[in-house]
Scaffold this active site. Structure first.
Site, PDB file in Angstrom:
ATOM      1  N   ARG A 153      51.245  32.703  49.559  1.00 56.92           N
ATOM      2  CA  ARG A 153      51.952  32.000  47.776  1.00 56.92           C
ATOM      3  C   ARG A 153      54.045  31.642  48.291  1.00 56.92           C
ATOM      4  NH1 ARG A 153      49.790  36.309  43.974  1.00 56.92           N
ATOM      5  NH2 ARG A 153      50.475  35.325  42.326  1.00 56.92           N
ATOM      6  N   ARG A 163      43.576  40.296  40.114  1.00 53.67           N
ATOM      7  CA  ARG A 163      43.589  38.887  39.897  1.00 53.67           C
ATOM      8  C   ARG A 163      43.245  38.316  41.155  1.00 53.67           C
ATOM      9  NH1 ARG A 163      49.019  35.831  37.744  1.00 53.67           N
ATOM     10  NH2 ARG A 163      48.492  34.937  40.126  1.00 53.67           N
ATOM     11  N   LYS A 208      57.541  36.435  34.581  1.00 49.31           N
ATOM     12  CA  LYS A 208      57.921  35.531  34.402  1.00 49.31           C
ATOM     13  C   LYS A 208      56.592  35.787  32.738  1.00 49.31           C
ATOM     14  CE  LYS A 208      56.574  31.975  37.737  1.00 49.31           C
ATOM     15  NZ  LYS A 208      56.995  33.578  39.315  1.00 49.31           N
TER      16      LYS A 208
END
Ligand code: AMP
Length: 190
Positions: A146, A134, A14
Site C-alpha cells: 500500500r 482489517r 485521515k
C-alpha cells in the site's frame, strides 16, 4: 462550499481527523475506502470485484471510484461541503473530481496533507490491524504494498494541488487534538 481533500499515506490519520472535521464544520465525509468496504459487506458485484485488490493493497480502477464519488455528490446536492478522504489517489481521479465539482459550480478549497514518518505509519497500521481486523492492515507485506502504491501513484497528486496553490502541509506526528487545531487554523485562513 468548503471542499477539503484530506491527504496522506495509509495510517496518516485521515479517518480520525475527518471525524473531527465533520463535527466541527457539518461536512459530508466521503471516504472511498469506507464506501468500498461497505460494498464488500453488502456483497455487491462492485464489492466482490474490489475485494481482491483491496486485500492485496492495490488501488482499484479509477473509473470505479470516480463513479462512486459522482453518485455521492449527486445524492448530497445541498451539502455545505465535502471532506474527501482517500480520494483522489491518482492524477486521473484528481482531474475527474475537478470536472465533477466544476459542473456543480464548485471546486476544491484546499488539500490538507498529513505528514507522518514511515516507522510511525507502520506502528499505527499494525495496531489498527490488531484492533479492527482489517485484512489490509494485518501484515507487513500488504502494508508495504500500500505504501508502494502511495509512493508510485498517489504522492504526485500533491503536485496537482500545489500547482493550483491549494496544498497545505500539516505535521501529523503530534497528538490528535493538536493536529486538529493545526487543521482548523488552515481552514480559518482559507
Ligand atoms: P483506505 O481505507 O483509504 O486505506 O482504502 C483501502 C483500500 O481501498 C485501498 O488500499 C485501495 O485498494 C482501495 N481504495 C480506496 N480508495 C481508493 C481510491 N481513491 N482509488 C483506488 N483505490 C482505492
Amino acid at each position: 462550499m468548503l471542499n477539503l481533500v484530506l491527504f496522506g499515506p495509509p495510517g496518516a490519520g485521515k479517518g480520525t481527523q475527518s471525524h473531527n472535521l465533520i463535527e466541527e464544520y457539518n461536512l459530508v465525509h466521503l471516504s472511498t475506502g469506507d464506501i468500498l468496504r461497505n460494498e464488500i459487506t453488502n456483497g455487491t458485484k462492485l464489492g466482490l470485484e474490489a475485494k481482491n485488490l483491496m486485500d492485496a493493497g492495490i488501488l482499484v480502477p479509477d473509473e470505479v471510484v470516480i463513479g462512486m464519488i459522482s453518485n455521492k455528490l449527486d445524492s448530497h446536492k445541498n451539502a455545505p461541503g465535502f471532506i474527501f478522504d482517500g480520494f483522489p489517489r491518482t492524477v486521473a481521479q484528481a482531474e475527474a473530481l475537478n470536472g465533477l465539482l466544476k459542473s456543480k459550480g464548485s471546486e476544491i478549497s484546499s488539500m490538507i496533507a498529513l505528514e507522518v514518518d514511515n516507522q510511525e505509519l507502520l506502528n499505527r497500521l499494525l495496531l489498527r490491524g490488531q484492533k479492527s481486523g482489517r485484512p489490509d492492515d494485518a501484515n507487513l507485506e500488504i502494508i508495504a504494498r500500500r505504501i508502494e502504491e502511495y509512493n508510485g501513484k498517489t504522492a504526485v497528486v500533491a503536485d496537482y494541488y500545489k500547482k493550483q496553490d491549494k496544498f497545505c502541509r500539516i505535521d501529523g506526528m503530534g497528538n490528535i487534538d493538536e493536529i486538529f487545531l493545526s487543521i482548523k487554523k488552515v481552514i480559518s485562513d482559507l
